[in-house]
Write a protein that holds these residues in place. Structure first.
Motif: not given
Length: 182
Positions: A148-150, A158-160, A168-169, A176-177
């Motif tokens: 999963t990539l954000l 920003r998150k992988k 929830e994470a 935040q984004l």
């Protein structure tokens, strides 16, 4: 003594003159800042155009300016089955505020069930497409499922997460984004 003064004078002038002329040795220049590799934090959302599992076009242009969650999944992946409904819930809640989800199905193994039926049975309605080898490489290669990539609104990763992660994470990161200035 006069010769010594003259010698020191010439030597000091030569030293001063050469101080401002120092050239770096060939090949010793610092290389330009290397670009962030695809799929690494800080990399950009790759450009892609694919057909979804129902034959409709999906492209990176469709999500420009949005926070985007890209999910690599498979019907045989039990952690994927657990995560995907949570991503749909995030889309239902935050989609109106500029959040999008796209799922890319890997075909490394045969599907035990029809992918569209699988998605329907777990309540997933976001766009789903097949992940070709070329597409996987654009995202830096896929090392495991789920992946999963954000990406933020500027298309920066920003998150992988490789493997299962609680919704929830991702919700915390999405919030935040959403609060970040455009």
């Amino acid at each position: 003594m006069q010769k010594l003064k003259k010698y020191l004078f010439v030597l000091s002038i030569a030293g001063i003159a050469s101080a401002g002329c120092k050239q770096p040795a060939a090949g010793s220049r610092r290389p330009a800042e290397a670009a962030v590799a695809a799929g690494e934090i800080g990399s950009h959302l790759p450009v892609f155009v694919v057909k979804d599992l129902q034959g409709r076009k999906i492209s990176s242009a469709d999500v420009l300016g949005k926070i985007v969650l890209i999910d690599f999944w498979a019907t045989w992946c039990q952690p994927c089955r657990k995560e995907m409904p949570g991503y749909q819930a995030l889309l239902d809640q935050y989609g109106p505020r500029g959040f999008a989800v796209i799922g890319f199905k890997l075909d490394t193994m045969a599907d035990p069930e029809d992918p569209l039926e699988f998605a329907h049975n777990i309540g997933v309605r976001y766009p789903l497409a097949g992940a070709s080898g070329d597409l996987k490489q654009k995202f830096g290669g896929i090392e495991g499922l789920p992946t999963t990539l954000l990406y933020d609104r500027q298309g920066i990763l920003r998150k992988k997460v490789i493997g299962f992660e609680y919704t929830e994470a991702f919700e915390s990161a999405v919030k935040q984004l959403l609060l970040a200035p455009n």
